[in-house]
Design a protein around this motif. Sequence first.
Motif, PDB file in Angstrom:
ATOM      1  N   UNK A 288       0.740  -1.173  -0.058  1.00 17.96           N
ATOM      2  CA  UNK A 288      -0.024   0.079   0.004  1.00 17.96           C
ATOM      3  C   UNK A 288       0.800   1.241   0.126  1.00 17.96           C
ATOM      4  N   UNK A 289       1.912   1.413   0.879  1.00 22.52           N
ATOM      5  CA  UNK A 289       2.646   2.332   0.810  1.00 22.52           C
ATOM      6  C   UNK A 289       3.563   2.868  -0.152  1.00 22.52           C
ATOM      7  N   UNK A 290       4.062   1.561  -0.680  1.00 20.63           N
ATOM      8  CA  UNK A 290       4.971   1.570  -1.965  1.00 20.63           C
ATOM      9  C   UNK A 290       4.191   2.082  -3.106  1.00 20.63           C
ATOM     10  N   UNK A 291       2.929   1.582  -3.424  1.00 25.02           N
ATOM     11  CA  UNK A 291       2.211   1.866  -4.724  1.00 25.02           C
ATOM     12  C   UNK A 291       1.140   2.887  -4.435  1.00 25.02           C
ATOM     13  N   UNK A 292       0.955   3.560  -3.339  1.00 28.06           N
ATOM     14  CA  UNK A 292      -0.207   4.661  -3.270  1.00 28.06           C
ATOM     15  C   UNK A 292       0.441   5.945  -3.984  1.00 28.06           C
ATOM     16  N   UNK A 293      -0.522   6.887  -4.188  1.00 23.35           N
ATOM     17  CA  UNK A 293      -0.130   8.107  -4.710  1.00 23.35           C
ATOM     18  C   UNK A 293       0.557   8.929  -3.649  1.00 23.35           C
ATOM     19  N   UNK A 294       1.470  10.322  -4.080  1.00 25.62           N
ATOM     20  CA  UNK A 294       1.589  10.949  -3.249  1.00 25.62           C
ATOM     21  C   UNK A 294       1.067  11.159  -2.069  1.00 25.62           C
ATOM     22  N   UNK A 295       1.570  11.228  -0.799  1.00 20.90           N
ATOM     23  CA  UNK A 295       0.716  11.338   0.536  1.00 20.90           C
ATOM     24  C   UNK A 295       0.194  12.827   0.613  1.00 20.90           C
TER      25      UNK A 295
ATOM     26  N   UNK B  23      -1.569  14.530  -1.440  1.00 20.95           N
ATOM     27  CA  UNK B  23      -2.557  14.604  -2.524  1.00 20.95           C
ATOM     28  C   UNK B  23      -3.892  13.947  -1.960  1.00 20.95           C
ATOM     29  N   UNK B  24      -5.049  14.666  -2.649  1.00 21.51           N
ATOM     30  CA  UNK B  24      -6.452  14.225  -2.376  1.00 21.51           C
ATOM     31  C   UNK B  24      -6.407  12.753  -2.839  1.00 21.51           C
ATOM     32  N   UNK B  25      -6.048  12.314  -3.983  1.00 22.75           N
ATOM     33  CA  UNK B  25      -6.076  10.884  -4.374  1.00 22.75           C
ATOM     34  C   UNK B  25      -5.580   9.751  -3.450  1.00 22.75           C
ATOM     35  N   UNK B  26      -4.520  10.422  -2.642  1.00 20.44           N
ATOM     36  CA  UNK B  26      -3.864   9.541  -1.647  1.00 20.44           C
ATOM     37  C   UNK B  26      -4.887   9.329  -0.384  1.00 20.44           C
ATOM     38  N   UNK B  27      -5.513  10.451   0.009  1.00 19.33           N
ATOM     39  CA  UNK B  27      -6.374  10.405   1.072  1.00 19.33           C
ATOM     40  C   UNK B  27      -7.571   9.434   0.649  1.00 19.33           C
ATOM     41  N   UNK B  28      -8.069   9.515  -0.503  1.00 19.75           N
ATOM     42  CA  UNK B  28      -9.162   8.801  -1.216  1.00 19.75           C
ATOM     43  C   UNK B  28      -8.496   7.342  -1.232  1.00 19.75           C
ATOM     44  N   UNK B  29      -7.514   6.903  -1.667  1.00 20.36           N
ATOM     45  CA  UNK B  29      -6.896   5.620  -1.645  1.00 20.36           C
ATOM     46  C   UNK B  29      -6.695   5.151  -0.204  1.00 20.36           C
ATOM     47  N   UNK B  30      -6.274   5.837   0.752  1.00 24.19           N
ATOM     48  CA  UNK B  30      -6.080   5.202   2.000  1.00 24.19           C
ATOM     49  C   UNK B  30      -7.410   5.116   2.734  1.00 24.19           C
ATOM     50  N   UNK B  31      -8.456   5.957   2.423  1.00 16.50           N
ATOM     51  CA  UNK B  31      -9.693   5.605   2.810  1.00 16.50           C
ATOM     52  C   UNK B  31     -10.292   4.438   2.324  1.00 16.50           C
ATOM     53  N   UNK B  32     -10.190   4.314   0.942  1.00 12.06           N
ATOM     54  CA  UNK B  32     -10.818   2.929   0.528  1.00 12.06           C
ATOM     55  C   UNK B  32      -9.800   1.653   1.062  1.00 12.06           C
ATOM     56  N   UNK B  33      -8.765   1.568   1.093  1.00  9.06           N
ATOM     57  CA  UNK B  33      -7.844   0.628   1.819  1.00  9.06           C
ATOM     58  C   UNK B  33      -8.419   0.363   3.165  1.00  9.06           C
ATOM     59  N   UNK B  34      -8.856   1.234   3.966  1.00  2.29           N
ATOM     60  CA  UNK B  34      -9.389   0.982   5.211  1.00  2.29           C
ATOM     61  C   UNK B  34     -10.588   0.291   5.082  1.00  2.29           C
ATOM     62  N   UNK B  35     -11.655   1.046   4.386  1.00  2.45           N
ATOM     63  CA  UNK B  35     -12.948   0.262   4.181  1.00  2.45           C
ATOM     64  C   UNK B  35     -12.832  -0.936   3.498  1.00  2.45           C
ATOM     65  N   UNK B  36     -12.032  -1.435   2.431  1.00  2.00           N
ATOM     66  CA  UNK B  36     -11.998  -2.609   1.677  1.00  2.00           C
ATOM     67  C   UNK B  36     -11.210  -3.712   2.737  1.00  2.00           C
ATOM     68  N   UNK B  37     -10.372  -3.126   3.415  1.00  2.00           N
ATOM     69  CA  UNK B  37      -9.504  -4.312   4.045  1.00  2.00           C
ATOM     70  C   UNK B  37     -10.228  -4.658   5.541  1.00  2.00           C
ATOM     71  N   UNK B  38     -10.740  -3.719   6.063  1.00  2.00           N
ATOM     72  CA  UNK B  38     -11.448  -4.069   7.441  1.00  2.00           C
ATOM     73  C   UNK B  38     -12.830  -4.783   6.979  1.00  2.00           C
ATOM     74  N   UNK B  39     -13.510  -4.618   5.980  1.00  2.00           N
ATOM     75  CA  UNK B  39     -14.600  -5.372   5.542  1.00  2.00           C
ATOM     76  C   UNK B  39     -14.158  -6.969   5.353  1.00  2.00           C
ATOM     77  N   UNK B  40     -13.275  -6.990   4.648  1.00  2.00           N
ATOM     78  CA  UNK B  40     -12.388  -8.244   4.573  1.00  2.00           C
ATOM     79  C   UNK B  40     -12.136  -8.994   5.836  1.00  2.00           C
ATOM     80  N   UNK B  41     -11.587  -8.374   6.609  1.00  2.00           N
ATOM     81  CA  UNK B  41     -11.342  -8.689   8.156  1.00  2.00           C
ATOM     82  C   UNK B  41     -12.348  -9.170   8.864  1.00  2.00           C
TER      83      UNK B  41
END
Length: 764
Positions: free
Chosen positions: A294-301, A303-321
């Motif tokens: 996640x850290x290596x392939x995420x957008x520049x931290x 940027x807004x896109x990085x925040x969007x990606x981080x939020x999506x990571x949290x949502x998707x990963x916690x749902x799978x957990x």
Amino acid sequence: MESSEEEDDFPSIETITPQSKIDSLYQSHTEKGIRKLCCELLDLKDAVENLCGNMQTKYLAFMRMSDEVVEMEHELVELQKHISGQGILVQDLMTGVCREIEDWNAIDGNNVASQQDDELEDVLVLFLDNVDILLAEHKVDEALEALMAEEKSSPELKGLTDTSSSEESTYRSAFLKRKSTLVEQLTEIVQHPSAKTVEMKKALASLIKLGKGPFAHQILLELYRSRLRKNIEVFLPSCSLCPKTFPGTLCKLVFSSISTATKESILIFGDDPVYTSRVVQWAEWEIESFVRLVKDNAPSPDTVSALDAASNYIQASLAFCSMLEPQGLKLSKLLLVLLRPYIEEVLELNFRRARRLILDVTQPDESSELSTHLVSPLSAFVASSDIVLVDSGIRFMDIIEDILVQLTPPAVMHFGGSVLMRIAQLFDKYMGVLIKSLPGPSDDDNLTELKEVIPFRAETDAEQLALLGMAFTILDELLPHAVKMVWSLKKEGKESNDDIAASAATSSISGELKDWKRQLQHSFDKLKDHFCRQYVLSFIYSREGKTRLNAQIYFDGDGEDLIRSSEPLPSLPFQALFAKLQQFATVAGDVLLGKEKLQKLLLARLTETVVMWLSDEQEFWGVFEDSAIPIKALGLQQLLLDMHFTVELARFAGYPSRQVHQIASAIIARAIRTFSARGIDPQSALPEDEWFVETAKSAINKLLAGSESEVDDDDDGHIISHGNSISDSDDTASSLSSVESTESFVSASMGEIESAGDLTDPEA
């Protein structure tokens, strides 16, 4: 031989002459005899020395002979052992010959048993050859059945392990070798890229039957790790092509692999705690690798896109957990611990970028597309203020909403407090920018070149009120609404859980929002207090720095008693204050239309600031305490009337303030003490409190009616800051009225107050 050798060694013994003979022979011949005797003595000495040397030589020869004897003894012992060994061999040979003779004698009776042994040996050789053929043809199932059947039926192979003793039979070694070959072939089947799931399961089951359970489990986990790595390598190039779907897809790849591996482990190996703990450990390693991806392939931290990606990571990963929990894998806490530093970094850098954009308000951001529901509330202030000011407020809310819209409910749930804290810090910075836009103590036309470059200035009352109205709208409407929209999603996400968890979540949300609103209010209060302080000081002080509200007004009054006056009124500065506040209320009613709450807050704070200044101004009180200046009871009466007038004015206008009441009470108490110390008797000089209350109310009505509003003032002054506050006084000599007026100060008419209007700011 030995006797002759000894005689040779001691030849001089026989030549020794007895003493009697010496005496008889040489008694008369003394000198000659003595010489001869000396010679003989010397010969004797030589003989003794030779004797000693021969003795040493004989001793050394004896020692050599002793060593040779010892060596000879050792040789004799070794020879004896050798003879004994030969005797044993002979005995064994005799025993073997006897046994062979017995076997030959009994050969006829044992022919049948011998034939059976030969047949068994032939069967074993035939079995091993058959297994070799099966292994060569890769018929692992048949080979496994053959080996397992042989191991069960053969007593020699029961309890067989790979770590057998060195004394194992040749057949046992051959059997283990075939078994090891079968394990290698089964491993190749499992690890083959094109192996089907059914074949893989059969091979793993076969390994378990062969006693290779831990090894088979390790191969299974490594197989799924290898497959996951290959899938990720294929997927990663699409990271930049599909940034929206990348987080969800990556989470699906990782967690579906963990889920499948866990299910297969339970299906093949059962619920053995040893295998279960290995699966959990393997899953945790994969989660750590996932976070690094996640850290290596995420957008520049930043940027807004990085925040969007981080939020999506949290949502998707916690749902799978949560989907993995029924399988015994609780990975949510570990995931959040590993993701938290990255999420905090993204939030921090995004809010730093937001701070730079908000503080850089030299030009309006025409390229940004602003939301229509943001433009509507703030655009109402365009007519009363600089367009750059309104654009800054719109930009502030647009940036905040752009950040909030990226947050998913799980991101809000676990990082909402951090987001609220940063929004409050950003709002405080923005209030600092607005404070710089208001007139300050360094505002001087002669120091223009030294002042900080500010993109917009609020000079007039209307512009300053528009600035305050915009900040209040953001505080009271826009920010709470924007946050509520996002936090309500979090609340809805909790409704599906049990009642206790939902109640705890609701309580947590309420606590976070209350603390956040308190921080926002504190930041806005700094802006409001700065405005009120400068506004009041500009009224109190003239441009030359002279104060209009000085103690001299309480010494210049005509007459001896205010009570006997036909129409007692407040002093001229307080009449001017009435007109100033009335004018302010009129302007506020136009600029802050529909924001009566803010209007009353400002009017109350302005009134508080006036009495606070009067309470803290030592120069004002120093005049009363100067014994060289004569005082009269009229001055004390006028000062008390002014204080009652101020309190009743706040009540009449609809913004009664406890602080105004307390400070005015403290001023009255101090004034009574000061005049008493100068010889004025309060008991005889002052009427009842009700007189002051009624007189103050009557004065308000008269000023509103314009019957006596003749006041002169050159209100062009600038400001000197006084920020001290006053504490409650226990020594209150007069109680202020608790009667409240139902009339509205904001709606009061100013048409009749003509001369009092001269005391207001001409720019307003």
